[in-house]
Write a protein that holds these residues in place. Structure first.
Motif, PDB file in Angstrom:
ATOM      1  N   GLU A  20       0.720  -1.359  -0.096  1.00 14.49           N
ATOM      2  CA  GLU A  20      -0.117  -0.026  -0.031  1.00 14.49           C
ATOM      3  C   GLU A  20       0.677   1.305   0.103  1.00 14.49           C
ATOM      4  O   GLU A  20       0.533   2.169  -0.501  1.00 14.49           O
ATOM      5  N   VAL A  21       1.961   1.300   0.904  1.00 14.77           N
ATOM      6  CA  VAL A  21       2.775   2.455   0.804  1.00 14.77           C
ATOM      7  C   VAL A  21       3.438   2.669  -0.405  1.00 14.77           C
ATOM      8  O   VAL A  21       3.310   3.813  -1.192  1.00 14.77           O
ATOM      9  N   LYS A  22       3.867   1.599  -1.063  1.00 18.85           N
ATOM     10  CA  LYS A  22       4.377   1.848  -2.825  1.00 18.85           C
ATOM     11  C   LYS A  22       3.325   2.281  -3.536  1.00 18.85           C
ATOM     12  O   LYS A  22       3.623   3.462  -4.455  1.00 18.85           O
ATOM     13  N   ARG A  23       2.123   1.736  -3.468  1.00 24.14           N
ATOM     14  CA  ARG A  23       1.055   2.231  -4.603  1.00 24.14           C
ATOM     15  C   ARG A  23       0.537   3.610  -4.097  1.00 24.14           C
ATOM     16  O   ARG A  23       0.393   4.455  -5.025  1.00 24.14           O
ATOM     17  N   LEU A  24       0.645   3.904  -2.921  1.00 24.33           N
ATOM     18  CA  LEU A  24       0.184   5.367  -2.595  1.00 24.33           C
ATOM     19  C   LEU A  24       1.109   6.234  -3.094  1.00 24.33           C
ATOM     20  O   LEU A  24       0.793   7.507  -3.446  1.00 24.33           O
ATOM     21  N   GLN A  25       2.447   5.929  -2.761  1.00 27.97           N
ATOM     22  CA  GLN A  25       3.513   6.755  -3.366  1.00 27.97           C
ATOM     23  C   GLN A  25       3.337   7.244  -4.606  1.00 27.97           C
ATOM     24  O   GLN A  25       3.413   8.327  -5.277  1.00 27.97           O
ATOM     25  N   ILE A  26       3.104   5.851  -5.674  1.00 29.59           N
ATOM     26  CA  ILE A  26       2.914   6.256  -6.889  1.00 29.59           C
ATOM     27  C   ILE A  26       1.794   7.013  -7.299  1.00 29.59           C
ATOM     28  O   ILE A  26       1.984   8.078  -8.216  1.00 29.59           O
ATOM     29  N   THR A  27       0.679   6.803  -6.867  1.00 29.95           N
ATOM     30  CA  THR A  27      -0.490   7.472  -6.965  1.00 29.95           C
ATOM     31  C   THR A  27      -0.437   8.976  -6.554  1.00 29.95           C
ATOM     32  O   THR A  27      -0.586  10.038  -7.554  1.00 29.95           O
ATOM     33  N   LEU A  28       0.284   9.234  -5.384  1.00 30.19           N
ATOM     34  CA  LEU A  28       0.443  10.904  -4.901  1.00 30.19           C
ATOM     35  C   LEU A  28       1.576  11.506  -5.867  1.00 30.19           C
ATOM     36  O   LEU A  28       1.259  12.652  -6.192  1.00 30.19           O
ATOM     37  N   GLN A  29       2.633  10.885  -6.111  1.00 32.45           N
ATOM     38  CA  GLN A  29       3.714  11.428  -7.179  1.00 32.45           C
ATOM     39  C   GLN A  29       2.897  11.978  -8.401  1.00 32.45           C
ATOM     40  O   GLN A  29       3.035  12.984  -8.928  1.00 32.45           O
ATOM     41  N   ARG A  30       2.033  11.014  -8.861  1.00 31.20           N
ATOM     42  CA  ARG A  30       1.256  11.320 -10.321  1.00 31.20           C
ATOM     43  C   ARG A  30       0.478  12.258  -9.979  1.00 31.20           C
ATOM     44  O   ARG A  30       0.254  13.591 -10.759  1.00 31.20           O
ATOM     45  N   LEU A  31      -0.546  12.373  -8.897  1.00 30.11           N
ATOM     46  CA  LEU A  31      -1.622  13.213  -8.725  1.00 30.11           C
ATOM     47  C   LEU A  31      -1.036  14.895  -8.433  1.00 30.11           C
ATOM     48  O   LEU A  31      -1.659  15.846  -8.842  1.00 30.11           O
ATOM     49  N   LEU A  32      -0.055  14.664  -7.648  1.00 35.01           N
ATOM     50  CA  LEU A  32       0.569  16.119  -7.182  1.00 35.01           C
ATOM     51  C   LEU A  32       1.696  16.371  -8.054  1.00 35.01           C
ATOM     52  O   LEU A  32       2.140  17.427  -7.844  1.00 35.01           O
ATOM     53  N   GLY A  33       2.101  15.723  -8.933  1.00 37.16           N
ATOM     54  CA  GLY A  33       3.187  15.854  -9.914  1.00 37.16           C
ATOM     55  C   GLY A  33       4.680  16.253  -9.452  1.00 37.16           C
ATOM     56  O   GLY A  33       5.359  17.033  -9.730  1.00 37.16           O
ATOM     57  N   SER A  34       4.967  15.457  -8.395  1.00 31.93           N
ATOM     58  CA  SER A  34       6.161  15.581  -7.753  1.00 31.93           C
ATOM     59  C   SER A  34       6.809  14.265  -7.591  1.00 31.93           C
ATOM     60  O   SER A  34       6.395  13.603  -6.584  1.00 31.93           O
TER      61      SER A  34
END
Length: 74
Positions: free
Chosen positions: A8-22
Motif C-alpha cells: 500500500e505504501v508503494k502504491r500510495l507513493q506512485i499515486t500521490l507522485q502522479r496526482l501532485l506532480g512531484s
C-alpha cells in the motif's frame, strides 16, 4: 485502524507522485508499529497518512501541515 502494508505504501507513493506532480514525494512506512506513515517532499516531512477500513472499503486520509514560517513574505 489497520496498519498500512508495504504494498500500500508503494502504491500510495506512485499515486500521490502522479496526482501532485512531484517525483520528490515519498511515502515512508514507520520504523515501529503504531507510528504514523509519513509523506515527505525532498526529505522534509509534510504530512501523515491514515488508513481507514469500513464495511470492506479501504480509504486513505492525508493530513498535511504547512508552517506559517514556510510561507512566502507578503
Amino acid at each position: 485502524m489497520a496498519d498500512i502494508t508495504l504494498s500500500e505504501v508503494k502504491r500510495l507513493q506512485i499515486t500521490l507522485q502522479r496526482l501532485l506532480g512531484s517525483p520528490k514525494l515519498t511515502v515512508n512506512k514507520p520504523a515501529r508499529k503504531g507510528m504514523s506513515v509519513e509523506i515527505a517532499v525532498a526529505g522534509e516531512v509534510v504530512g501523515t497518512v491514515h488508513r481507514d477500513e469500513d464495511e470492506g472499503e479501504v480509504s486513505y486520509a492525508i493530513h498535511m501541515t504547512v508552517l506559517e514560517e514556510d510561507l512566502p513574505a507578503e
